[in-house]
Design a protein around this motif. Structure first.
Motif, PDB file in Angstrom:
ATOM      1  N   GLU A   1       0.925  -1.496  -0.018  1.00  0.00           N
ATOM      2  CA  GLU A   1      -0.066  -0.051  -0.034  1.00  0.00           C
ATOM      3  C   GLU A   1       0.948   1.278   0.081  1.00  0.00           C
ATOM      4  OE1 GLU A   1      -1.076   0.212   4.545  1.00  0.00           O
ATOM      5  OE2 GLU A   1      -2.496  -1.094   3.485  1.00  0.00           O
ATOM      6  N   ARG A   2       0.168   2.322  -0.656  1.00  0.00           N
ATOM      7  CA  ARG A   2       0.975   3.609  -0.566  1.00  0.00           C
ATOM      8  C   ARG A   2       0.553   4.403   0.633  1.00  0.00           C
ATOM      9  NH1 ARG A   2      -0.605   2.692  -6.042  1.00  0.00           N
ATOM     10  NH2 ARG A   2       1.277   2.803  -7.487  1.00  0.00           N
ATOM     11  N   PHE A   3       1.602   4.953   1.197  1.00  0.00           N
ATOM     12  CA  PHE A   3       1.311   6.032   2.425  1.00  0.00           C
ATOM     13  C   PHE A   3       2.161   7.174   2.464  1.00  0.00           C
ATOM     14  CE2 PHE A   3       4.805   3.391   3.712  1.00  0.00           C
ATOM     15  CZ  PHE A   3       5.635   4.168   4.876  1.00  0.00           C
ATOM     16  N   ASP A   4       1.711   8.257   2.904  1.00  0.00           N
ATOM     17  CA  ASP A   4       2.699   9.470   2.945  1.00  0.00           C
ATOM     18  C   ASP A   4       3.703   9.538   3.952  1.00  0.00           C
ATOM     19  OD1 ASP A   4       0.937  11.085   1.198  1.00  0.00           O
ATOM     20  OD2 ASP A   4      -0.177  11.654   2.363  1.00  0.00           O
ATOM     21  N   ASP A   5       4.806   9.951   3.776  1.00  0.00           N
ATOM     22  CA  ASP A   5       5.852   9.601   4.722  1.00  0.00           C
ATOM     23  C   ASP A   5       5.679  10.567   5.814  1.00  0.00           C
ATOM     24  OD1 ASP A   5       8.706  10.260   6.181  1.00  0.00           O
ATOM     25  OD2 ASP A   5       9.539  10.160   4.234  1.00  0.00           O
ATOM     26  N   PRO A   6       5.648  10.264   7.012  1.00  0.00           N
ATOM     27  CA  PRO A   6       5.324  11.137   8.262  1.00  0.00           C
ATOM     28  C   PRO A   6       6.195  12.123   8.121  1.00  0.00           C
ATOM     29  CG  PRO A   6       5.604   8.893   9.056  1.00  0.00           C
ATOM     30  CD  PRO A   6       5.875   9.112   7.410  1.00  0.00           C
ATOM     31  N   ALA A   7       7.580  12.092   8.112  1.00  0.00           N
ATOM     32  CA  ALA A   7       8.438  13.454   8.020  1.00  0.00           C
ATOM     33  C   ALA A   7       8.421  14.145   7.010  1.00  0.00           C
ATOM     34  CB  ALA A   7       9.803  12.895   7.873  1.00  0.00           C
ATOM     35  N   ASP A   8       7.658  13.976   5.800  1.00  0.00           N
ATOM     36  CA  ASP A   8       7.362  14.871   4.539  1.00  0.00           C
ATOM     37  C   ASP A   8       6.479  14.350   3.869  1.00  0.00           C
ATOM     38  OD1 ASP A   8       7.679  16.370   2.326  1.00  0.00           O
ATOM     39  OD2 ASP A   8       9.960  16.392   2.507  1.00  0.00           O
ATOM     40  N   ARG A   9       5.208  14.908   4.110  1.00  0.00           N
ATOM     41  CA  ARG A   9       4.084  14.245   3.304  1.00  0.00           C
ATOM     42  C   ARG A   9       4.231  14.589   1.630  1.00  0.00           C
ATOM     43  NH1 ARG A   9       0.421  12.728   5.679  1.00  0.00           N
ATOM     44  NH2 ARG A   9      -0.979  13.217   7.545  1.00  0.00           N
ATOM     45  N   ARG A  10       4.975  15.264   1.235  1.00  0.00           N
ATOM     46  CA  ARG A  10       5.227  15.433  -0.240  1.00  0.00           C
ATOM     47  C   ARG A  10       5.883  13.916  -0.803  1.00  0.00           C
ATOM     48  NH1 ARG A  10       9.435  20.095  -0.293  1.00  0.00           N
ATOM     49  NH2 ARG A  10       9.980  18.802   1.332  1.00  0.00           N
ATOM     50  N   ILE A  11       6.392  13.114   0.050  1.00  0.00           N
ATOM     51  CA  ILE A  11       6.922  11.875  -0.336  1.00  0.00           C
ATOM     52  C   ILE A  11       5.849  10.595   0.138  1.00  0.00           C
ATOM     53  CG2 ILE A  11       8.785  10.041   0.321  1.00  0.00           C
ATOM     54  CD1 ILE A  11      10.545  12.430   1.099  1.00  0.00           C
ATOM     55  N   VAL A  12       5.691   9.869  -1.180  1.00  0.00           N
ATOM     56  CA  VAL A  12       4.887   8.624  -0.973  1.00  0.00           C
ATOM     57  C   VAL A  12       5.957   7.267  -1.000  1.00  0.00           C
ATOM     58  CG1 VAL A  12       3.131   7.407  -2.318  1.00  0.00           C
ATOM     59  CG2 VAL A  12       3.028  10.089  -2.323  1.00  0.00           C
ATOM     60  N   LYS A  13       5.405   6.699  -0.168  1.00  0.00           N
ATOM     61  CA  LYS A  13       6.077   5.525   0.148  1.00  0.00           C
ATOM     62  C   LYS A  13       5.316   4.153  -0.115  1.00  0.00           C
ATOM     63  CE  LYS A  13      10.057   6.562   3.252  1.00  0.00           C
ATOM     64  NZ  LYS A  13      10.491   6.082   4.565  1.00  0.00           N
ATOM     65  N   ILE A  14       5.944   3.059  -0.209  1.00  0.00           N
ATOM     66  CA  ILE A  14       5.140   1.853  -0.427  1.00  0.00           C
ATOM     67  C   ILE A  14       5.637   0.938   0.791  1.00  0.00           C
ATOM     68  CG2 ILE A  14       4.820  -0.051  -2.044  1.00  0.00           C
ATOM     69  CD1 ILE A  14       4.349   2.748  -3.138  1.00  0.00           C
ATOM     70  N   LYS A  15       4.608   0.364   1.253  1.00  0.00           N
ATOM     71  CA  LYS A  15       5.069  -0.587   2.299  1.00  0.00           C
ATOM     72  C   LYS A  15       4.141  -2.013   2.124  1.00  0.00           C
ATOM     73  CE  LYS A  15       1.507   0.634   5.801  1.00  0.00           C
ATOM     74  NZ  LYS A  15       1.153   0.981   6.932  1.00  0.00           N
ATOM     75  N   LEU A  16       4.884  -2.945   2.693  1.00  0.00           N
ATOM     76  CA  LEU A  16       4.042  -4.462   2.675  1.00  0.00           C
ATOM     77  C   LEU A  16       2.895  -4.218   3.396  1.00  0.00           C
ATOM     78  CD1 LEU A  16       7.392  -6.630   3.074  1.00  0.00           C
ATOM     79  CD2 LEU A  16       6.253  -6.160   0.981  1.00  0.00           C
ATOM     80  N   THR A  17       1.908  -5.010   2.997  1.00  0.00           N
ATOM     81  CA  THR A  17       1.035  -5.411   3.859  1.00  0.00           C
ATOM     82  C   THR A  17       0.994  -6.746   4.453  1.00  0.00           C
ATOM     83  OG1 THR A  17      -0.188  -6.463   2.103  1.00  0.00           O
ATOM     84  CG2 THR A  17      -0.509  -4.194   2.225  1.00  0.00           C
TER      85      THR A  17
END
Length: 166
Positions: free
Chosen positions: A81-97
């Motif tokens: 799933e995609r999520f916003d980086d908590p440190a910088d909301r401009r960055i979208v990260k991908i994480k394992l579910t």
């Protein structure tokens, strides 16, 4: 040992590796997960479970546009799933579910048995040596400057993502 000798050994190993390990592995992938998608999941796992799209593209040496397509398929299958980086909301990260973790665990426990015919042919000493050799290969590959360069390039890619999202 000289480079030429090592190169020759690598090239002589590739056919056996392909027929004994790669081909049986590829035949077991299911649920619409390609080999590249599986590698992407394992790369994310090695990266601690999350990374930016650019970082994953750098680490896997897959062009960013192809990585986007692959991640879209993984998102559709609820493996990432995609999520916003908590440190910088401009960055979208991908994480394992959790589904991805269950998939890889299930794969290991049920499908990795395809390697049993190969492993059962080995003596106890050969199994021990093979296991240690794999540990050494992992250690060596992780210590290579190119692996470290991929991590650094991944960090640079994260900065690029920030610039793109401004």
């Amino acid at each position: 040992m000289e480079y030429l000798e090592i190169q020759e050994k690598l090239l002589s190993l590739l056919p056996a590796w392909n027929y004994q390990i790669s081909k049986p592995f590829k035949q077991l992938l299911d649920e619409g997960v390609s080999l590249e998608m599986y590698y992407c999941l394992k790369t994310l796992e090695w990266a601690g479970g999350s990374a930016t799209m650019s970082q994953i593209a750098v680490w896997t040496k897959v062009p960013k546009h192809q990585m986007t397509k692959m991640v879209n398929k993984l998102v559709e299958q609820e493996l990432v799933e995609r999520f916003d980086d908590p440190a910088d909301r401009r960055i979208v990260k991908i994480k394992l579910t959790e589904k991805a973790n269950k998939y890889t665990e299930h794969f290991l426990s049920h499908n990795a048995a395809c390697f049993l015919p190969l492993l059962e042919q080995m003596s106890e000493q050969d199994l021990e040596d093979f296991g240690h050799s794999l540990d050494e290969l992992i250690r060596i590959f992780r210590s290579l400057p190119s692996s470290k360069a991929c991590v650094e390039a991944g960090k640079a890619a994260e900065l690029d993502d920030m610039e793109e999202n401004k």
